[in-house]
Design a protein around this motif. Sequence first.
Motif, short mmCIF file in Angstrom:
data_model
loop_
_atom_site.label_atom_id
_atom_site.label_comp_id
_atom_site.label_asym_id
_atom_site.label_seq_id
_atom_site.Cartn_x
_atom_site.Cartn_y
_atom_site.Cartn_z
N VAL A 60 46.51 47.88 52.53
CA VAL A 60 45.75 47.08 51.57
C VAL A 60 46.18 47.50 50.17
O VAL A 60 46.20 48.69 49.83
N LEU A 61 46.57 46.51 49.38
CA LEU A 61 47.05 46.74 48.02
C LEU A 61 45.87 46.60 47.06
O LEU A 61 45.29 45.52 46.94
N VAL A 62 45.52 47.69 46.43
CA VAL A 62 44.34 47.74 45.57
C VAL A 62 44.78 47.81 44.12
O VAL A 62 45.42 48.79 43.71
N GLY A 63 44.45 46.80 43.35
CA GLY A 63 44.88 46.78 41.96
C GLY A 63 43.92 47.51 41.04
O GLY A 63 44.24 48.55 40.48
N SER A 64 42.71 46.97 40.89
CA SER A 64 41.77 47.51 39.90
C SER A 64 40.75 48.46 40.51
O SER A 64 39.75 48.79 39.87
N GLY A 65 40.95 48.91 41.72
CA GLY A 65 40.04 49.89 42.31
C GLY A 65 39.45 49.41 43.61
O GLY A 65 39.24 48.22 43.82
N LEU A 66 39.16 50.34 44.49
CA LEU A 66 38.59 50.06 45.79
C LEU A 66 37.09 49.83 45.67
O LEU A 66 36.37 50.66 45.11
N LEU A 67 36.62 48.69 46.12
CA LEU A 67 35.19 48.35 46.16
C LEU A 67 34.48 48.71 44.85
O LEU A 67 33.60 49.57 44.80
N PRO A 68 34.84 48.03 43.76
CA PRO A 68 34.30 48.41 42.46
C PRO A 68 32.79 48.28 42.33
O PRO A 68 32.18 48.93 41.48
N GLY A 69 32.13 47.49 43.18
CA GLY A 69 30.68 47.36 43.09
C GLY A 69 29.91 48.41 43.86
O GLY A 69 28.68 48.38 43.86
N PHE A 70 30.62 49.34 44.51
CA PHE A 70 29.97 50.37 45.32
C PHE A 70 29.90 51.69 44.56
O PHE A 70 30.71 51.95 43.67
N GLY A 71 28.96 52.54 44.96
CA GLY A 71 28.87 53.87 44.41
C GLY A 71 29.98 54.76 44.96
O GLY A 71 30.64 54.43 45.94
N ALA A 72 30.15 55.92 44.34
CA ALA A 72 31.25 56.82 44.72
C ALA A 72 31.13 57.27 46.17
O ALA A 72 32.12 57.33 46.91
N GLY A 73 29.92 57.59 46.62
CA GLY A 73 29.74 58.04 47.99
C GLY A 73 30.08 56.96 49.01
O GLY A 73 30.73 57.21 50.02
N ALA A 74 29.64 55.74 48.73
CA ALA A 74 29.94 54.63 49.64
C ALA A 74 31.44 54.34 49.67
O ALA A 74 32.00 54.03 50.73
N ARG A 75 32.11 54.46 48.53
CA ARG A 75 33.56 54.24 48.49
C ARG A 75 34.29 55.29 49.31
O ARG A 75 35.24 54.97 50.04
N ARG A 76 33.86 56.54 49.20
CA ARG A 76 34.50 57.60 49.99
C ARG A 76 34.31 57.34 51.47
O ARG A 76 35.24 57.54 52.28
#
Length: 404
Positions: free
Chosen positions: A185-201
Amino acid sequence: MVRSTGFAPPRNIVILGAGYAGVMAANRLLATLTDAERAGTRVTVVNPRDRFIERIRLHEVAAGSAADASLPLAEILHPDAHVLIGEARLISPERDIVQINTATGPVELAYQELIYAVGSAAAPRVPGAREHTYFVGDASRAARAAAKLAELPAGGRVIVVGGGLTGIETASEIAEHRPDLRVAVLVGSGLLPGFGAGARRCARRALGRLGVQIIPGERVREARPGSLLADSDRQFPYDVCIWAAGFEVPDLASRSGLAVDDAGRLRVGEDLTALGAANIIGAGDCVVLPAARGAHLRMGCAAALPLGGHAARTVLDHARGTATAPASVGFLVQNLSLGRRNGVIQPVHADDRPRRLFLAGRAAAWFKEYICRLTVSGPRRERTHPGSYRAPAGPRHPRNAGAA
């Protein structure tokens, strides 16, 4: 705003679009009418097909884990709704006419009130993307993606462009359904920008367990046959590329001379009435509210369903000559599926800012499935119980409220 026309029959109400907003508007409107009002009212729903598309399930279709993500309109629309299969080509607000292209030729529909709910579609603006990649936001294109993926042998390379909900759900669905493929998956401006840091991890770890490679910070400059060229001049080879970054709205409103923003979305007031066209009411992805009411709204069914419900209320207020009310739409959660057995649920504030806590794992997958079913059962129940589908109220002091 108060209109003094009264509910004088005959009254023609036209709804453009039978997606989440359009179906909700039609069902709540028809179910709320009194018997006398319904006898003098004709509600016509215009849609390019005779099926309701569950867009939030199209990534399952694209991955090949679901054969279909649609159901007949007759199974979800109020039985008193008249359906016209066709595509709106032009609205003439000065004549209260909308021109429809149908399989048997052009049709003109007169209206007293028109609900503009034409939705949105995938928008790959990168050169070559339309020719060489597959989209998830459209039912027919998602089916084509599934057919192409089915042809890939073990070891085939799949690239998904987009680090938002659609891109991550698509990548994880493909990786789970076809673990023999190499998925990135090619991520340009960030992975799941609407999620908190813990959820992204948590999501990142789940993608890793599925074998999905995350390629951060790369924006596609050009899509070529078999490879993507990034702004960094890196090339990313693929056998199948699926585009899941960005959406656009139809240009119907701008072509019709209605007030739109830079993205072509219909400009509406707080009660969803179009600016400069008092008997056109907008709902869903294709409209933009004043910042004080809509700066926080994201595209998707979580906003489209309550906006469709409020559009019905505004039409009724117009017809009955009563004061309209401002729309108030907030959020509770963002839902992410990571295959069929895993997911992440991110609770959010009313203005869509993530909260600290989140839910992950099988319970999150179950909750996501419940929400998906609710987006069908909710508007369907409106046929007999208007107002039964409820959404949280919008924020009192929305972020970016000063934006234009």
